[in-house]
Design a protein around this motif. Structure first.
Motif, PDB file in Angstrom:
ATOM      1  N   LEU A 136      15.324   0.689  -4.789  1.00 24.24           N
ATOM      2  CA  LEU A 136      14.595   1.910  -4.499  1.00 24.24           C
ATOM      3  C   LEU A 136      13.639   1.629  -3.342  1.00 24.24           C
ATOM      4  CD1 LEU A 136      14.192   4.847  -5.682  1.00 24.24           C
ATOM      5  CD2 LEU A 136      12.192   3.911  -6.838  1.00 24.24           C
ATOM      6  N   PHE A 137      13.876   2.246  -2.194  1.00 24.54           N
ATOM      7  CA  PHE A 137      13.027   2.055  -1.019  1.00 24.54           C
ATOM      8  C   PHE A 137      11.929   3.120  -1.008  1.00 24.54           C
ATOM      9  CE2 PHE A 137      16.938  -0.022   0.271  1.00 24.54           C
ATOM     10  CZ  PHE A 137      16.470  -1.167   0.902  1.00 24.54           C
ATOM     11  N   ILE A 138      10.679   2.675  -0.876  1.00 18.71           N
ATOM     12  CA  ILE A 138       9.539   3.600  -0.817  1.00 18.71           C
ATOM     13  C   ILE A 138       9.025   3.672   0.615  1.00 18.71           C
ATOM     14  CG2 ILE A 138       7.208   4.077  -1.624  1.00 18.71           C
ATOM     15  CD1 ILE A 138       7.792   2.775  -4.202  1.00 18.71           C
ATOM     16  N   ASP A 139       9.017   4.885   1.148  1.00 18.23           N
ATOM     17  CA  ASP A 139       8.477   5.149   2.483  1.00 18.23           C
ATOM     18  C   ASP A 139       7.682   6.440   2.370  1.00 18.23           C
ATOM     19  OD1 ASP A 139       7.901   5.210   5.151  1.00 18.23           O
ATOM     20  OD2 ASP A 139       9.912   5.789   5.807  1.00 18.23           O
ATOM     21  N   PRO A 145       5.871   9.878   2.008  1.00 15.36           N
ATOM     22  CA  PRO A 145       5.745  10.204   0.572  1.00 15.36           C
ATOM     23  C   PRO A 145       7.075  10.201  -0.169  1.00 15.36           C
ATOM     24  CG  PRO A 145       5.800  12.224   1.846  1.00 15.36           C
ATOM     25  CD  PRO A 145       5.924  11.102   2.854  1.00 15.36           C
ATOM     26  N   ASN A 146       8.141   9.664   0.427  1.00 23.80           N
ATOM     27  CA  ASN A 146       9.471   9.778  -0.138  1.00 23.80           C
ATOM     28  C   ASN A 146       9.983   8.452  -0.687  1.00 23.80           C
ATOM     29  OD1 ASN A 146       9.641  12.519   0.844  1.00 23.80           O
ATOM     30  ND2 ASN A 146      10.008  11.670   2.878  1.00 23.80           N
ATOM     31  N   VAL A 147      11.024   8.535  -1.515  1.00 17.62           N
ATOM     32  CA  VAL A 147      11.732   7.345  -1.988  1.00 17.62           C
ATOM     33  C   VAL A 147      13.227   7.589  -1.824  1.00 17.62           C
ATOM     34  CG1 VAL A 147       9.921   6.803  -3.671  1.00 17.62           C
ATOM     35  CG2 VAL A 147      11.946   8.073  -4.406  1.00 17.62           C
ATOM     36  N   GLU A 148      13.994   6.495  -1.738  1.00 14.36           N
ATOM     37  CA  GLU A 148      15.444   6.610  -1.589  1.00 14.36           C
ATOM     38  C   GLU A 148      16.104   5.512  -2.415  1.00 14.36           C
ATOM     39  OE1 GLU A 148      18.944   6.577   1.870  1.00 14.36           O
ATOM     40  OE2 GLU A 148      16.837   6.162   2.392  1.00 14.36           O
ATOM     41  N   LEU A 149      17.022   5.900  -3.288  1.00 13.05           N
ATOM     42  CA  LEU A 149      17.722   4.964  -4.166  1.00 13.05           C
ATOM     43  C   LEU A 149      19.044   4.559  -3.526  1.00 13.05           C
ATOM     44  CD1 LEU A 149      17.647   3.586  -6.988  1.00 13.05           C
ATOM     45  CD2 LEU A 149      18.974   5.547  -7.830  1.00 13.05           C
ATOM     46  N   ARG A 150      19.298   3.243  -3.509  1.00  9.92           N
ATOM     47  CA  ARG A 150      20.517   2.695  -2.922  1.00  9.92           C
ATOM     48  C   ARG A 150      21.213   1.778  -3.923  1.00  9.92           C
ATOM     49  NH1 ARG A 150      22.220   3.651   2.649  1.00  9.92           N
ATOM     50  NH2 ARG A 150      20.615   5.062   3.423  1.00  9.92           N
ATOM     51  N   SER A 151      22.542   1.734  -3.859  1.00  5.94           N
ATOM     52  CA  SER A 151      23.306   0.827  -4.710  1.00  5.94           C
ATOM     53  C   SER A 151      23.330  -0.566  -4.096  1.00  5.94           C
ATOM     54  CB  SER A 151      24.742   1.333  -4.884  1.00  5.94           C
ATOM     55  OG  SER A 151      24.765   2.571  -5.553  1.00  5.94           O
ATOM     56  N   GLY A 152      23.433  -1.576  -4.970  1.00  2.00           N
ATOM     57  CA  GLY A 152      23.545  -2.959  -4.508  1.00  2.00           C
ATOM     58  C   GLY A 152      22.200  -3.668  -4.502  1.00  2.00           C
ATOM     59  N   GLY A 154       0.779  -1.226   0.000  1.00  2.00           N
ATOM     60  CA  GLY A 154       0.000   0.000   0.000  1.00  2.00           C
ATOM     61  C   GLY A 154       0.809   1.273   0.000  1.00  2.00           C
ATOM     62  N   THR A 155       2.134   1.193  -0.158  1.00  2.00           N
ATOM     63  CA  THR A 155       2.955   2.401  -0.107  1.00  2.00           C
ATOM     64  C   THR A 155       3.221   2.997  -1.484  1.00  2.00           C
ATOM     65  OG1 THR A 155       4.942   1.010  -0.067  1.00  2.00           O
ATOM     66  CG2 THR A 155       4.118   1.817   2.049  1.00  2.00           C
ATOM     67  N   GLY A 156       2.729   2.363  -2.550  1.00  2.00           N
ATOM     68  CA  GLY A 156       2.846   2.976  -3.864  1.00  2.00           C
ATOM     69  C   GLY A 156       3.823   2.306  -4.808  1.00  2.00           C
TER      70      GLY A 156
END
Length: 505
Positions: free
Chosen positions: A179-182, A184-191, A40-42
């Protein structure tokens, strides 16, 4: 274009004006990027924004010209599936062979297992060769052999790939970014998933440690400032020259000295208060996410009946020329049964046959099917909305403890497949069921929710019948194994064998 770029993208559905995604800004190029987040987080919304199935409310998405979304649901075949079956070029032959796709699958779509449907979906998408492919839960429903086939097929894709999955092994083997979705934000991580999660956990621990140190420094400075204020107040009383005999040089000298000392004390107090403000600001700036209060209790009871399921030996028609034979099947009030077998061997067909034959009251059985159609999903959501307020409130508290946002879920037009499964569980938590039947319970659910459900089922006092390809999930929960095996190399005839969970006959 060999990349996709989100520029300050925001999106909300009409029923949820508060917004699902806000200020999303990231870019990825060729290779697979995993998309991770609770139900449900998008995640699906982001894939649909990437492939122009949806358009952002604000911001822009710069995408390649050729994009394709491979959906999570398997209700209907993709419109291009017939073309894949008809085509005689080398790519079509190779993809059909690699994924075990048979020529008559479209004509008997309704009789296919969901695992077979998923392979048909993915094969169609790979054959179309888009520049950007967004795949939603590709390993749902798949047995071990089919998972290996799909993983190998996806690894051959050379474009930009976005992958939503709860399959940790698949994410690690395919993805170079996560890509972590939390909202209303998202955060891109390597690996891959394991690497990225490890980094997040280390950063979270470091943030907690830094917050603790800042809190200790703040409290120490607050104590020092309190003591310093007392000194300043005392000095205030001594600094006045009033009442000092102007002819008494010693008294005047002492008063001037006190005044000068007070000036120094006040200066030190102001410096101390400045340091205190800096430390307080530093403490407030350290973002420490509060651990979610997760976990549910699946209250139940052991039935007084001799058997909850009693099915006489028989044979089930699986469509075309396929069938599955089964012996007498009995499930006693505290039995914990795992039903396993390859895709297309009749597991879901047998479960539906058992459910139709049950003599238990409806509120004593929790049954969650492998796939829940969109129309039924909206009906389930409507039934929860229509509950009495106290019962709905309890159900929503359980939804929250399964990691989903109750307000967002109630406001949605169509809940995600993972959220529908949570809704069904929440509806039954108010009762004390005697039997829980779940067909592929880990499909569609996010990882924290899977762990919550696993723990709840472990403590459940009634009977369990679990259909799953997830051996890790079954291992700690079941003691009896119903194993379906092929009788012939052509996989046309299957037989169910009753064994102990340890593999004995």
């Amino acid at each position: 274009m060999s990349s996709i770029r989100f520029h300050n993208v925001s999106f909300s559905y009409d029923a949820d004006p508060a917004g699902l995604l806000s200020g999303v800004d990231f870019g990825v190029s060729e290779g697979w990027t995993g998309v991770i987040g609770p139900n449900g987080t998008g995640k699906t919304t982001l894939l649909q924004l990437a492939t122009a199935e949806l358009e952002p409310r604000t911001g822009a998405v710069n995408r390649p010209q050729s994009t394709l979304y491979c959906p999570q649901r398997t209700d209907d075949p993709m419109t291009e599936f017939q073309s894949l079956l008809d085509n005689v070029d080398g790519d079509a032959f190779r993809i059909r062979g690699r994924l075990g796709i048979e020529e008559d699958w479209l004509s008997r779509w309704e009789t296919l297992s969901h695992g077979e449907r998923k392979r048909a979906q993915i094969g169609t998408c790979l054959w179309l060769r888009p520049e950007l492919l967004a795949v939603d839960e590709p390993t749902n429903h798949l047995d071990r052999r089919a998972r290996a086939l799909v993983s190998d097929a996806l690894a051959s894709f050379r474009g930009i790939g976005l992958l939503v999955s709860h399959d940790r092994d698949l994410l690690d083997s395919l993805c170079s970014h996560v890509l972590f979705i939390d909202p209303p934000n998202v955060e891109l991580r390597s690996g891959g998933y394991t690497t990225a999660m490890g980094e997040l956990q280390v950063e979270a621990e470091n943030a907690r440690d830094a917050r603790t140190r800042a809190r200790k420094d703040r409290k120490r400075l607050e104590r020092e400032a309190a003591v310093r204020r007392v000194h300043v107040q005392k000095a205030e009383k001594k600094k006045s020259l009033r009442g000092v005999d102007p002819r008494d040089s010693d008294a005047r000298a002492k008063a001037y000295a006190a005044k000068n000392t007070d000036g120094q004390s006040g200066k030190r107090l102001r410096q101390l208060e400045g340091r205190l403000e800096q430390v307080a600001d530093r403490e407030a700036s350290i973002d420490v996410k509060r651990p979610e209060d997760l976990g549910i209790e699946l209250r139940g009871a052991t039935s007084s009946r001799n058997a909850l399921i009693r099915l006489a030996a028989g044979r089930l028609d699986l469509g075309k020329t396929r069938s599955m034979a089964y012996p007498d099947l009995i499930v006693q009030p505290s039995d914990r049964v795992a039903l396993v077998g390859p895709n297309g061997s009749g597991k879901s067909t047998l479960v539906r046959h058992i459910v139709e034959d049950l003599a238990l009251p409806e509120n004593r059985v929790v049954y969650i099917s492998q796939e829940i159609p969109a129309e039924e999903s909206t009906q389930i959501l409507a039934s929860v909305r229509g509950m009495p307020s106290d019962l709905r409130g309890r159900s929503m508290s359980w939804i929250s403890r399964l990691g989903s946002d109750p307000k967002r879920l109630l406001a949605s037009a169509l809940p995600s497949p993972g959220e529908v499964r949570k809704l069904i569980l929440a509806r039954h938590l108010a009762y004390e069921p005697h039997l829980v039947i779940m067909d592929e319970p880990t499909n569609h659910m996010d990882l924290p929710s899977i762990e919550c459900v696993e723990a709840a089922l472990g403590d459940f006092p009634g009977a369990l019948l679990l259909v799953s390809h997830d051996e890790r999930f079954l291992k700690g929960l079941t003691t009896v194994r119903w194993e379906i095996e092929a009788d012939t190399p052509s996989d046309e005839a299957f037989t169910l064998h009753v064994r102990s969970a340890l593999g004995g006959g």
